[in-house]
Design a protein around this motif. Structure first.
Motif, PDB file in Angstrom:
ATOM      1  N   ASP A  13      26.779 -16.252  -4.447  1.00  0.00           N
ATOM      2  CA  ASP A  13      25.525 -16.824  -4.316  1.00  0.00           C
ATOM      3  C   ASP A  13      25.559 -18.053  -3.324  1.00  0.00           C
ATOM      4  O   ASP A  13      24.702 -18.684  -2.823  1.00  0.00           O
ATOM      5  N   ARG A  18      22.254 -15.870   2.532  1.00  0.00           N
ATOM      6  CA  ARG A  18      21.993 -15.145   1.484  1.00  0.00           C
ATOM      7  C   ARG A  18      21.134 -13.694   1.943  1.00  0.00           C
ATOM      8  O   ARG A  18      21.534 -12.754   1.212  1.00  0.00           O
ATOM      9  N   ALA A  19      20.242 -14.158   2.715  1.00  0.00           N
ATOM     10  CA  ALA A  19      19.376 -12.945   3.221  1.00  0.00           C
ATOM     11  C   ALA A  19      20.203 -11.961   3.927  1.00  0.00           C
ATOM     12  O   ALA A  19      19.961 -10.597   3.727  1.00  0.00           O
ATOM     13  N   SER A  22      22.255  -9.929   1.371  1.00  0.00           N
ATOM     14  CA  SER A  22      21.584  -9.106   0.572  1.00  0.00           C
ATOM     15  C   SER A  22      21.116  -7.839   1.525  1.00  0.00           C
ATOM     16  O   SER A  22      21.084  -6.674   1.038  1.00  0.00           O
ATOM     17  N   SER A  34      16.202  -5.409  -5.487  1.00  0.00           N
ATOM     18  CA  SER A  34      16.355  -6.314  -6.547  1.00  0.00           C
ATOM     19  C   SER A  34      17.760  -6.321  -7.083  1.00  0.00           C
ATOM     20  O   SER A  34      18.551  -7.234  -7.694  1.00  0.00           O
ATOM     21  N   HIS A  37      19.771  -8.651  -4.619  1.00  0.00           N
ATOM     22  CA  HIS A  37      19.759  -9.948  -5.420  1.00  0.00           C
ATOM     23  C   HIS A  37      20.035 -10.428  -6.697  1.00  0.00           C
ATOM     24  O   HIS A  37      21.026 -11.626  -6.518  1.00  0.00           O
ATOM     25  N   GLU A  38      20.167  -9.380  -7.575  1.00  0.00           N
ATOM     26  CA  GLU A  38      21.278  -9.774  -8.783  1.00  0.00           C
ATOM     27  C   GLU A  38      22.601  -9.794  -8.777  1.00  0.00           C
ATOM     28  O   GLU A  38      23.072 -10.816  -9.097  1.00  0.00           O
ATOM     29  N   ARG A  41      23.216 -13.307  -7.301  1.00  0.00           N
ATOM     30  CA  ARG A  41      22.760 -14.271  -8.240  1.00  0.00           C
ATOM     31  C   ARG A  41      23.934 -14.444  -9.252  1.00  0.00           C
ATOM     32  O   ARG A  41      24.255 -15.704  -9.501  1.00  0.00           O
TER      33      ARG A  41
END
Length: 62
Positions: A13, A18-19, A22, A34, A37-38, A41
């Motif tokens: 992370d 990050r975008a 992802s 999701s 993202h998880e 994270r």
């Protein structure tokens, strides 16, 4: 001939972009928003084929 070699890496992370990471994970590994993202994270370890990892790096650079 099929290669059974696998790449193991951890999605962090702390990545500045990050975008892009992802989006690349969604395209290369077929993850949902999701799930990607998880994975970022919590720092999940991804195990994939060499071709998928190469695709991930290419998408991430775009």
């Amino acid at each position: 001939m099929i290669s059974y070699d696998r790449v193991r890496f951890t999605m962090k992370d702390s990545d500045c972009n990050r975008a892009a990471t992802s989006r690349a994970a969604q395209k290369a590994f077929g993850m949902t928003f999701s799930q990607a993202h998880e994975a970022l994270r919590v720092g999940k370890t991804i195990i994939c084929r060499l071709s998928q990892f190469a695709r991930f790096l290419i998408y991430r650079a775009d």
